[in-house]
Design an enzyme around this catalytic site. Structure first.
Site, mmCIF file in Angstrom:
data_model
loop_
_atom_site.group_PDB
_atom_site.id
_atom_site.type_symbol
_atom_site.label_atom_id
_atom_site.label_comp_id
_atom_site.label_asym_id
_atom_site.label_seq_id
_atom_site.Cartn_x
_atom_site.Cartn_y
_atom_site.Cartn_z
ATOM 1 N N LYS A 125 0.859 -1.195 0.000
ATOM 2 C CA LYS A 125 0.000 0.000 0.000
ATOM 3 C C LYS A 125 0.883 1.228 0.000
ATOM 4 C CE LYS A 125 -4.439 0.936 0.260
ATOM 5 N NZ LYS A 125 -5.600 0.083 -0.068
ATOM 6 N N ASP A 165 -6.987 4.385 -4.492
ATOM 7 C CA ASP A 165 -7.659 4.250 -3.207
ATOM 8 C C ASP A 165 -8.286 5.627 -2.978
ATOM 9 O OD1 ASP A 165 -7.636 2.165 -0.772
ATOM 10 O OD2 ASP A 165 -7.506 4.147 0.112
HETATM 11 N N1 GLU Z 1 -7.318 0.267 -2.832
HETATM 12 C C1 GLU Z 1 -8.083 -0.911 -3.129
HETATM 13 C C2 GLU Z 1 -8.099 -1.836 -1.941
HETATM 14 O O1 GLU Z 1 -8.163 -1.365 -0.823
HETATM 15 C C3 GLU Z 1 -7.684 -1.557 -4.441
HETATM 16 C C4 GLU Z 1 -6.263 -2.005 -4.547
HETATM 17 C C5 GLU Z 1 -5.869 -2.483 -5.950
HETATM 18 O O2 GLU Z 1 -6.712 -2.522 -6.828
HETATM 19 O O3 GLU Z 1 -4.691 -2.831 -6.091
HETATM 20 O O4 GLU Z 1 -8.119 -3.030 -2.036
#
Ligand code: GLU
Length: 450
Positions: A125, A165
């Site tokens: 992340k 996100d």
């Molecule tokens: N931010 C999204 C999550 O919390 C998607 C992450 C992604 O698609 O890599 O899973």
């Protein structure tokens, strides 16, 4: 118990002031107790000790110039948490609340979420404490370019694949991809959530919201119930909330609320999806403008929220979809929901319910789909985007949507059968955590001490 306690105490010393991260770790470790007691190999291989420590943490300066010519500086992060199952995968969050603890909690959750999808993706992340609110298009572009001037050297289609996100959508992904391509000369699938014009996947935009509703449908179906005719409470007004509302309508339910940082909107007749999209996707304005078009709706400003929680959960509804952000649903909110006849909660956001709120749902034996299971449709569809990019193919909307449904069904089955295996069939927190953990832990053992 002392193992969990000791781990948290150690983290508090070695990674101070990361409350959300300790919260996420405690919730997972709590559920893992039964498996840690019976399977001594996890202790022998120090799996927990390794899992709570990210493989790599990148923190960097993001300098940029605003429209007035002033130099601004933000903090950028990418936490590459665990790559046992595949390249690091997870979104980037641009929000003023971002700090190392928030990104670590999100990265930690992502490990188990990604494992649960059954797809070959590790967990990571990133983000920045940048506030996109009120920024011009030029400022957003310059910020994204500066962010990538550092991050480009750490990412790649088989190493680390960021996505969106909160605060990061197709526009930001476009600017970041453009800068990555300029610096590396590579046109590859290094980001997901790309525009449909150049490598994005159909359904990716809708996937988190749609998946969260499919998950609710499978929970209800397991007890012979359906979504049709149900009154639904949704929080948030971003991408996840909008497509949760869209899918709820398609399946015959009636979403009556949504919310943003200025307050909660309640429209008993049902939230008008076209108006909501116009306000949030096109004009990017506050939710109270909805009343201009629909004077019969009500708006509760944040100043009028109850001291112990969130106005959206004080409205009566049968199903709840927290789709805004972490810790947006308190213990008092959970008690009110249950008292008002709520029978299912499916989380579109990451860790939206506090630990005490989760206890209330589990004790009340209502359906509770924790975020790492219920919102996994977003990242799962990101992996489908990677698969299309790698094979230079493009799948139809129906094809991707069908795959998403199958993935969500499998996540539900895997969480519920694991919960049953450990003697708590209703407890999808336990089921999701153990099912995700086992996959990652077993892969780590097979790959040796690395
Ligand atoms: N931010 C999204 C999550 O919390 C998607 C992450 C992604 O698609 O890599 O899973």
């Amino acid at each position: 118990m002392t193992y969990i306690h000791d781990t948290i105490v150690r983290l508090q010393k070695t990674s101070p002031a990361q409350a959300e991260f300790y919260q996420a770790v405690e919730e997972v470790l709590d559920s893992l107790q039964p498996i840690l007691e019976t399977s001594e190999q996890y202790k022998r291989h120090a799996i927990i000790e390794r899992m709570v420590e990210p493989e790599r943490q990148i923190m960097f300066r993001v300098p940029w110039v605003d429209d007035q010519g002033n130099v601004q500086v933000n903090k950028g992060y990418r936490i590459e948490f665990n790559s046992a199952l595949g390249p690091y995968k997870g979104g980037l969050r641009f929000h003023p609340s971002v700090n190392a603890g928030i990104i670590k909690f999100l990265g930690f959750e992502q490990i188990f979420k990604n494992a649960l999808t059954g797809l070959p993706i590790g967990g990571g992340k990133g983000g920045a404490n940048f506030d996109p609110k009120g920024k011009s298009d030029g400022e957003i572009m310059r910020f994204c370019q500066s962010f990538i001037n550092e991050l480009y050297r750490h990412i790649g289609p088989t190493t680390d694949v960021p996505a969106g996100d909160i605060g990061v959508g197709a526009r930001e992904i476009g600017y970041m991809f453009g800068q990555y391509k300029r610096l590396t000369g590579n046109y590859d699938g290094v980001f997901t959530g790309k525009s449909l014009l150049w490598g994005g996947s159909l359904v990716r935009k809708e996937a988190t919201g749609y998946g969260c509703v499919y998950f609710a449908e499978y929970m209800l179906e397991s007890k012979g119930d359906t979504l049709a005719g149900k009154t639904c409470l949704v929080s948030g007004a971003g991408n996840v909330a909008i497509y949760t509302i869209e899918k709820l309508y398609q399946l015959g339910a009636r979403p009556v609320t949504c919310s943003d940082s200025s307050g909660t909107l309640y429209h008993e007749a049902g939230i008008n999806l076209d108006t909501l999209k116009q306000l949030k996707e096109v004009r990017k304005v506050r939710l109270n403008e909805y009343l201009v078009v629909h004077p019969d709706a009500k708006f509760i400003p944040v100043e009028d929220y109850p001291a112990d929680g969130n106005a959206v959960w004080r409205i009566s509804g049968q199903l709840a979809f927290p789709c805004a952000t972490q810790n947006e649903l308190s213990e008092a909110d959970a008690k009110t929901l249950v008292a008002n006849g709520c029978i299912a909660v499916s989380e579109g956001a990451n860790m939206p319910s506090t630990q005490d709120a989760v206890e209330v749902f589990l004790d009340a034996r209502i359906h509770y789909g924790p975020g790492k299971a219920a919102n996994a449709g977003g990242v799962a569809t990101s992996q489908l985007e990677m698969a299309q990019n790698a094979s230079m193919q493009r799948w139809s909307f129906e094809e991707v949507d069908e795959k998403l449904k199958v993935i969500m069904k499998n996540i539900f089955l895997s969480a519920s059968s694991t919960a049953a295996e450990f003697g708590e069939p209703h407890n999808l927190v336990l089921g999701a955590n153990i099912a995700g953990f086992r996959k990652v832990a077993d892969a780590m053992i097979e790959q040796g001490v690395v």
